[in-house]
Structure formats: structure tokens, C-alpha cells
Design a protein around this motif. Structure first.
Motif, PDB file in Angstrom:
ATOM      1  N   MET A   1       0.839  -1.190   0.000  1.00 22.53           N
ATOM      2  CA  MET A   1       0.000   0.000   0.000  1.00 22.53           C
ATOM      3  C   MET A   1       0.878   1.245   0.000  1.00 22.53           C
ATOM      4  N   GLY A   2       0.346   2.333  -0.552  1.00 24.95           N
ATOM      5  CA  GLY A   2       1.026   3.613  -0.519  1.00 24.95           C
ATOM      6  C   GLY A   2       1.718   4.006  -1.798  1.00 24.95           C
ATOM      7  N   GLU A   3       1.463   3.284  -2.910  1.00 28.00           N
ATOM      8  CA  GLU A   3       2.161   3.600  -4.159  1.00 28.00           C
ATOM      9  C   GLU A   3       1.803   4.975  -4.702  1.00 28.00           C
ATOM     10  N   GLU A   4       0.639   5.499  -4.311  1.00 26.40           N
ATOM     11  CA  GLU A   4       0.240   6.824  -4.800  1.00 26.40           C
ATOM     12  C   GLU A   4       1.134   7.937  -4.270  1.00 26.40           C
ATOM     13  N   LYS A   5       1.903   7.663  -3.210  1.00 27.80           N
ATOM     14  CA  LYS A   5       2.777   8.677  -2.634  1.00 27.80           C
ATOM     15  C   LYS A   5       4.008   8.939  -3.500  1.00 27.80           C
ATOM     16  N   LEU A   6       4.290   8.042  -4.442  1.00 24.96           N
ATOM     17  CA  LEU A   6       5.483   8.206  -5.281  1.00 24.96           C
ATOM     18  C   LEU A   6       5.342   9.351  -6.274  1.00 24.96           C
ATOM     19  N   VAL A   7       4.131   9.597  -6.729  1.00 29.92           N
ATOM     20  CA  VAL A   7       3.922  10.536  -7.837  1.00 29.92           C
ATOM     21  C   VAL A   7       4.045  11.971  -7.330  1.00 29.92           C
ATOM     22  N   LEU A   8       4.702  12.795  -8.128  1.00 23.94           N
ATOM     23  CA  LEU A   8       4.838  14.212  -7.784  1.00 23.94           C
ATOM     24  C   LEU A   8       3.507  14.922  -7.985  1.00 23.94           C
TER      25      LEU A   8
ATOM     26  N   ASN B   1       8.333   5.706   2.128  1.00 28.49           N
ATOM     27  CA  ASN B   1       6.990   5.843   2.693  1.00 28.49           C
ATOM     28  C   ASN B   1       6.060   4.711   2.269  1.00 28.49           C
ATOM     29  N   LEU B   2       6.510   3.871   1.338  1.00 29.70           N
ATOM     30  CA  LEU B   2       5.684   2.750   0.915  1.00 29.70           C
ATOM     31  C   LEU B   2       5.676   1.660   1.982  1.00 29.70           C
ATOM     32  N   VAL B   3       4.575   0.924   2.019  1.00 26.59           N
ATOM     33  CA  VAL B   3       4.492  -0.261   2.871  1.00 26.59           C
ATOM     34  C   VAL B   3       4.669  -1.476   1.973  1.00 26.59           C
ATOM     35  N   THR B   4       5.745  -2.202   2.163  1.00 21.33           N
ATOM     36  CA  THR B   4       6.068  -3.350   1.327  1.00 21.33           C
ATOM     37  C   THR B   4       5.874  -4.642   2.112  1.00 21.33           C
TER      38      THR B   4
END
Length: 815
Positions: free
Chosen positions: A255-262, A312-315
Motif C-alpha cells: 500500500m502507498g504507491e500513490e505517494k510516489l507521484v509528484l 513511505n511505501l508499505v512493502t
């Protein structure tokens, strides 16, 4: 006697019907329709209450429970209620029309939920278009609400002071809330379409996996240049690798992949730092992973991301390491519920990876050393003495993954993924509507009327509809709060870093809710066990079809609905076969069509003909030797391949492959018409042969089944169909080999079991994504779909089989 009409003219014949008789007929018809409406409303309320209970049971037992049947019946009764509602509106009196208009407003509130009980995935539409927002899709709802507003304005006597004073504000508020609910649904779908965590997740995952793969390859080059020393040794390099060691280094995102995008502000900045990179998936126009030309045309991915946000991603690694810290509370022995939560997060991560194949994004990691290490040393780990448990775990992970995939394409899940708070606002707004609605009904009862009997019926119908609405809303809420989706979300919140307030306040609340969910689930499992329906998550059911039973009228009715549990030995053999295919350096992950069984060659035939011939041989061999006697098996941890029940494994896999031929030919490599033609030809040939071996009145002697098929097994030349001849010849070859001095009956069954495992692994890889989408929507995580998902992640693909002879054409094959 002469009767006069209204104009005073005389007319003969029977007198015209008396007005009282006409009124009595109308009253009887009205009472009958009122009774039908009450009955339908009672049935809807009962089904709504049952839906609440079945919704919780479904979370434990899987999708194919009574929950699906209850949803179907609820939708059926709802559709039946709509014409009855139209009749009531057309024939309602002045005081009754207020109740009918209230019903129409209430119906509009949960119409969308009931109509969505047949998900889009039922048509196999697993694609990006499912989450795409279309304003035209809400045109019917807008039209109905406008029409209800017009009916309220035109059918209510607003000149009456009591109605004007008491009911006008209530109708205005309720109609406004219904419009607000419609606007909220439009907002939900619009946000889900634009959400990077829902509709845009597959694109982000594709770019992120490209970054992870490049990092992995760079580290591999550094390790090879620097020798074996250093701290970057892979977890799989240990002499005894296990799931914990591999998953403890897995970078698959949960979860949290949306945090990667600028965001927009960051993109507008002129200054660029080294952490901002453009990720592109090269050579992805056609193909998947390391295997080009294995898929349809794929989307090119171009992402501008900030690599500083990767932390910040949860892997999967974060889940495994953080939940592993709970071991101190249990004496370094991991409880089953922690294992289950870890595997659930792994399944959720694999679901996000597999989504790309349905939405035509590149799966760049497929076939890489990283992905194969995770599969071979982690998920497909078959090390003794826990090979059986590991095999069951692998199938359980894939089943959970496919459940996540199928649930995603339901109506409300994209909304929950995009913004969970929208889900709770929807529930709270429904409670507000119901509160005002009940208040309006109470005020309506205060208006004096003459017909108290009809008033009681209308009040009962109103309360039943309110109960149905509450039941549907509560079902949605409870199934979300206790769902695997919400549990994964909570676990990701738990492992995410936070401040002191987060660690000392929020995390304990999360732990309390997880403990409560565990208590509820264990209580429900205990109730199901006491009612004779125990839950065993390790079991996997496979459908069975026997061609001999299909050819017999007495057994035909049982041949289409039988289900058996997949033997544990079969799971272990399949896992080992997959692992062997991945590790085979000669094939590079390709699997070939098996052609030989105990020295008997079946080359030159299509896949369908091989299945039919070998299935016939397997069935005839069982008729000859009978079913295996039940004997005490050694414990699974002590069981070795030579101790396996090869006969049960061979017959189970054989009948499952026969089920694929008879019921789902679209999942086989051959053309569907070719499969159907070959199946019908073999079935007709066996029916004719069995009639010749028995009396002409075949129905009269079903007890001679074994003798009849033993006689067919001695034929070969008499059979007119080539595939049936090959099946009988293979059976005779197996029987001849059994008669050798150093051979036993189990050797033939062992050879057949090994053959069926290889054939099933060959059938699993496929590019027919839509076919598996339809199968997943209709029959759930079936065995062939589970293996297809495993082969997709592992990079196993089907090697092109040898070309069939030129005389093989659909519908004209005669040898």
C-alpha cells in the motif's frame, strides 16, 4: 324482460352488471394486490436480514456460499416489487398516495445497491473501463428522481392545511437527501476514477516494479563485481531458505504507491533534484516481462516520481519484519493468525501485480531472478518435512489473491480504495435519511383517515422497506469492516512510521480492533462447526466429470455436480512440478505437452484428444481395479512420495481435466468447437460400444456397469473413433506393463498421476485473460485459474506444441 340503457332505449338480453358487483370486484383486486405487496415486502425484509448473517459467513467460507443465492433472491424480489409499486400508485386513494410516494423515495435509495448485486465481473469485464466514470450511467437515476419530484408536486393535495404544514417540509427534505445521495455516488465514482490508489494503481505498480527490477539488477552486478563478500547477500542464498527469509527482503508494494507521484506543485518547480526521476518501461509494446510476444499490446508507462518517497511505501518486507516483532509475546513461536495476516498482505501485493495483466500494463519483473527466487525459495518451497503445509499455503495465498482481484471489480471497492471516508459518509447519510423518513411516517399516521385497515397495511409495508434498507446498509458496513481489505489497510497503518501520538494512541486502537475481529471470526467458526459446517481453509474443491458416467443415463445426473477435495499429494506434486519448470535451465520456464506414459507414445494428437484418451484409460483402469481401499495413512510430515495414494490423485486430476473439456473448453489451448466436437464424438462412440456389450434395453440393467465397461476395455478395432481407440490401447498397455515381474499395480497409477500433473501444468499458462476473468467471476478461484496466476507470477509459459497432422480439422477428424 327488457333493460333500458342510459339513453332510455330498450335492449334485450342480460341486465348490465350492478354497480355494487363492479365495486366488489375492484375491492377484491385491490386487496389481492395489497396482499402481494405485503408478501413481497416481508420477503425482502427477511432476505435483507439473512444477507447480514450470510455476509459475515461469506468472509470466512469464501464467495460461494448461500450469500450469492440470497443476493440473487433479494434482487429478484426487488424487481418484482417495482411493477406492484406502479400499480399501487395508479390505484391509491388520496390519503394512500403519500405512503406510495414515500416508498418510491426509499426504493431509489437502495436501488443502485440491489442492481449492483450482479457485478460487472460476471461478464468478464476485468479492465480499466470498469473504474471509468461515465455521467451517462447516472441519467436513469436523475430521471427517476425528477419524476418522483413531479409526482410529489402533482399528486399531493397541498391545499390541505395539515398536509401542507406537516408533510411539505418532510417531502422536501427527503427528496433533497435523495438528490444529495445521488450526487455523492457521482462524486464517489469520479474520485475512484482519478484516484491513484484505485484506478491508477496498476500504472503506478508497473512503474514501481520497473524501478525495483533496475535496482535489483544493479545490486546483482555489484555483488558479482565485488565477489561473494559484503553485506548485500540475498536472503535466498542461505543453505535452508524459507518463506520468512525471502519475504523479509521482498520489495513488492502492499500500500502507498500513490505517494510516489509528484503533485502539481512539485512538477511546476523549475529546480530538479537527483531524487526526481522519470521511470519508463522499455520494450513493452508487446509482451510481458522477459518473454516478448506473450500478451496483447501493452501500455507504455512514463512516471515522474520522487525516489525519496519510496521509504513511505508499505512493502511485504515491512509487514514481515514488523509483525515478526510480535513473536516476543508468543515465545518465538509464530501463531497461526500472524501467519495468516502476513500471507494476506502478500496476497494483496500479488493482486496488485496481477491487476496489470487484466488492464494491459507491462509486468516487467516476470521471468527475472528476483521474481523466480521469491517463487522458488518462498511461495513454492517444498522442503521436507513440511512440504504438504507449504503446498497448501501456496494455494491459499493464490486463492486470497484471486478473491482480492474479483472483489476489486465489484461496485463499491474502488470507492473504498480511493477514499474510505466516503464509505462511512454514505452510511451516515443513509442513517440520517432513515431517521427523517421514520419521523415523516409518524407524522403521516397522525392525519386522521377512515380506512384504518389499509392504513395498517401501508404502515407495515413502510417499516419492512425501512428494515430492508437498513439491512443492506449494515451488510455493506460489516462486510467492509470485517473484510480482508480493511484488515490489510489496518496492518499497513500499523507498520507505517508515525509520531508519539500515533504510536501510543492509534496503534493500540488498531491492535484492539484486530483482536476483536479475530474473536468474531473464531466465534463464527465455532458456530459453523457446531452446525456441522466446519471451515478448513486448506481444502480446495475441484469439480469432477467422468465420461463413463456421462454415457450412463443412471449416473448422468450425478456426473455434472460432483465435487471432491484436491488431495494434498496432488498439491505437493503440482508445486514440485512448477518449481522444476522454473529451475530447468534447458527450457527457461517453458512447459511442454507430455506425450509419453510408461513408454506409450501419444504424439500427433491435439491437447483435447490427449485429455480424452488418457482420461478414458484412467477410468477403465479404475473400473478394472476398483476404488482404493481406505487405509490408515502416515502423518503428512512423515509421508513420502512412495506412500502417496496415486490412484486417487490420478483419478481426481483426470476428472478435473475432463471437467475442463466438458464445461469450460474456453480455458483449453484448442479451439472451443474442436473441443466440443471431439468430446461429442468420443461420448457417442462409447455409448454405442457399451450398447453392443449389453442387451438392447440398456436402461434395464444399470447394475452391469462394471462388466459392460470391462468388455469395452477389451475392444480396440471395433471402436470407430480414433481417440477412443487410443484410450483403450493405453489402458491395455498399462495393464500389460502391470503384468511384468518387477511391476505392480501402483506403478501404472504412479505413471498416470505424474502424467496428469504435467498435463495440468501445461494447460495452466495462457494469454486468454478474458477467459480467466469470466471463469473467476462465475466459478471463483478454480484450480486452473490458481495455476494460471502462479504461472504468471513465476514466468512459466507454454511451449508451442508440435503441429497436428494436416488431416485434423474441426468436426471432420476421422482416422
Amino acid at each position: 324482460m327488457t333493460w333500458r340503457n342510459a339513453a332510455g332505449q330498450s335492449s334485450g338480453g342480460a341486465p348490465p352488471p350492478a354497480p355494487c358487483a363492479s365495486n366488489a370486484t375492484a375491492m377484491d383486486e385491490k386487496q389481492m394486490m395489497q396482499g402481494a405487496v405485503v408478501f413481497t415486502a416481508v420477503l425482502m425484509a427477511i432476505l435483507g436480514g439473512t444477507l447480514c448473517v450470510m455476509g459475515l459467513e461469506r468472509l470466512i467460507r469464501g464467495r460461494f456460499t448461500l450469500f450469492s443465492m440470497v443476493r440473487f433472491l433479494l434482487r429478484f424480489t426487488f424487481i418484482l416489487f417495482l411493477p406492484l409499486l406502479s400499480y399501487m400508485r395508479a390505484n391509491a386513494k388520496e390519503g394512500e398516495i403519500l405512503f406510495v410516494l414515500l416508498w418510491m423515495l426509499l426504493i431509489e435509495l437502495f436501488r443502485k445497491k440491489v442492481e449492483a448485486m450482479v457485478p460487472p465481473s460476471a461478464n468478464g469485464s476485468f479492465s480499466r473501463s470498469v473504474s471509468r466514470f461515465r455521467l451517462m450511467g447516472h441519467s436513469d437515476e436523475v430521471t427517476r428522481l425528477v419524476w418522483i419530484g413531479y409526482l410529489i408536486y402533482s399528486n399531493v393535495d397541498w391545499e390541505c392545511e395539515k398536509i401542507k404544514l406537516l408533510m411539505m417540509p418532510m417531502f422536501a427534505i427527503l427528496w433533497s437527501l435523495a438528490v444529495a445521495k445521488l450526487g455523492q455516488r457521482v462524486l464517489n465514482e469520479w474520485k475512484a476514477q482519478d484516484s491513484l490508489s484505485a484506478a491508477g494503481s496498476a500504472n503506478l505498480i508497473a512503474g514501481y516494479m520497473q524501478h525495483v527490477l533496475e535496482q535489483e539488477e544493479e545490486e546483482g552486478r555489484r555483488r558479482s563485481d565485488g565477489g561473494s563478500s559484503g553485506s548485500g547477500a540475498a536472503a535466498g542464498a542461505s543453505p535452508d531458505p524459507d518463506l520468512d527469509a525471502v519475504m523479509g527482503n521482498c520489495q513488492y508494494v502492499v500500500m502507498g504507491e500513490e505517494k510516489l507521484v509528484l503533485n502539481k506543485k512539485e512538477r511546476r518547480r523549475r529546480q530538479t533534484t537527483g531524487s526526481k526521476v522519470l521511470i519508463t518501461t522499455p520494450h513493452c509494446g508487446y509482451g510481458v516481462g522477459r518473454f516478448p510476444h506473450d500478451q496483447d499490446e501493452l501500455k507504455h508507462v512514463h512516471l515522474l516520481v520522487d525516489l525519496d518517497k519510496v521509504k513511505n511505501l508499505v512493502t511485504v518486507k515491512d509487514i514481515w519484519q514488523n509483525l515478526g516483532s510480535w513473536l516476543a509475546l508468543f515465545g518465538n513461536r509464530r501463531p497461526k493468525f500472524i501467519d495468516h495476516m502476513c500471507l494476506m498482505c502478500l496476497s494483496f501485493s500479488l493482486f496488485k501485480l496481477l491487476r496489470r495483466r487484466f488492464e494491459h500494463y507491462p509486468m516487467v519483473e516476470v521471468g527475472s531472478k528476483m521474481a523466480r527466487r521469491l517463487m522458488v525459495e518462498g511461495l513454492l518451497n517444498d522442503h521436507e518435512p513440511a512440504a504438504a503445509d507449504n503446498a497448501s499455503r501456496a494455494f491459499r495465498v493464490i486463492q486470497l489473491e484471486l478473491d482480492f482481484l474479483d472483489n476489486y471489480y465489484q461496485a463499491g471497492v474502488p470507492v473504498v480504495m480511493s477514499a474510505p471516508w466516503l464509505f462511512f459518509i454514505n452510511f451516515l447519510s443513509s442513517l440520517l435519511f432513515v431517521s427523517i423518513y421514520v419521523l415523516a411516517v409518524a407524522i403521516l399516521l397522525l392525519i386522521p383517515r377512515d380506512d384504518t385497515e389499509s392504513l395498517t397495511k401501508y404502515f407495515v409495508i413502510t417499516m419492512l422497506l425501512v428494515m430492508t434498507l437498513l439491512a443492506v446498509e449494515i451488510t455493506d458496513l460489516t462486510t467492509y469492516l470485517f473484510s480482508n481489505w480493511f484488515l490489510v489497510h489496518l496492518l499497513c497503518l500499523y507498520v507505517a512510521p508515525g509520531g508519539c501520538l500515533w504510536n501510543f494512541l492509534v496503534k493500540p486502537i488498531i491492535c484492539c480492533f484486530i483482536a476483536y475481529r479475530l474473536f468474531v471470526f473464531n466465534s463464527l467458526k465455532l458456530v459453523l462447526k457446531l452446525t456441522g459446517r466446519p471451515v478448513n481453509e486448506k481444502k480446495m474443491k475441484t469439480r469432477q466429470v467422468s465420461i463413463l458416467q456421462v454415457c450412463e443415463p443412471v449416473h448422468k445426473m450425478f456426473a455434472w455436480a460432483s465435487q471432491v477435495t484436491l488431495p494434498t499429494e496432488a498439491k505437493v506434486a503440482i508445486v514440485r512440478g512448477l518449481k522444476k519448470s522454473i529451475n530447468n535451465p534447458d527450457t527457461g520456464g517453458d512447459v511442454s505437452l507430455p506425450h509419453d506414459i510408461s513408454g506409450f507414445s501419444i504424439r500427433g494428437k491435439t491437447t483435447t484428444e490427449i485429455i480424452l484418451a488418457c482420461h478414458l484409460a484412467t477410468e477403465l483402469l479404475e473400473v478394472k481395479h476398483g476404488k482404493p481401499k481406505k487405509k490408515k495413512k502416515p502423518k503428512q510430515k512423515e509421508q513420502k512420495p512412495e506412500d502417496w495414494d496415486h490412484q486417487t490423485m490420478a483419478t481426481t486430476l483426470s476428472r478435473y481435466c475432463m471437467y475442463l473439456v466438458a464445461r469450460v473448453p474456453e480455458l483449453l489451448p484448442d479451439d472451443e468447437r474442436w473441443v466440443s466436437d471431439r468430446y461429442e464424438d468420443v461420448k457417442s462412440c462409447l455409448k454405442e460400444a457399451s450398447r453392443r456389450c449389453c442387451c438392447s434395453t440398456w436402461w434395464c440393467c444399470p447394475w452391469r456397469r462394471a462388466g459392460r465397461w470391462k468388455a469395452v476395455a477389451e475392444m480396440k478395432v471395433q471402436l470407430k473413433e480414433a481417440t477412443a481407440q487410443a484410450g483403450v490401447e493405453l489402458y491395455q498397455q498399462l495393464e500389460k506393463g502391470k503384468g511384468k515381474e518387477d511391476s505392480t499395480a501402483d506403478d501404472a497409477w504412479k505413471a498416470l498421476a505424474q502424467f496428469w500433473v504435467k498435463l495440468l501444468i501445461y494447460l495452466a499458462p495462457s494469454n486468454d485473460v478474458e477467459g480467466h476473468a469470466k471463469a473467476l467471476a462465475s466459478s471463483g478461484s478454480d484450480l486452473i485459474t490458481c495455476l494460471w496466476a502462479l504461472c504468471t507470477h513465476a514466468g512459466i509459459k507454454r511451449h508451442p506444441s508440435e503441429p497436428a497432422p494436416a488431416e485434423l480439422h474441426a468436426g471432420t477428424h476421422q482416422v
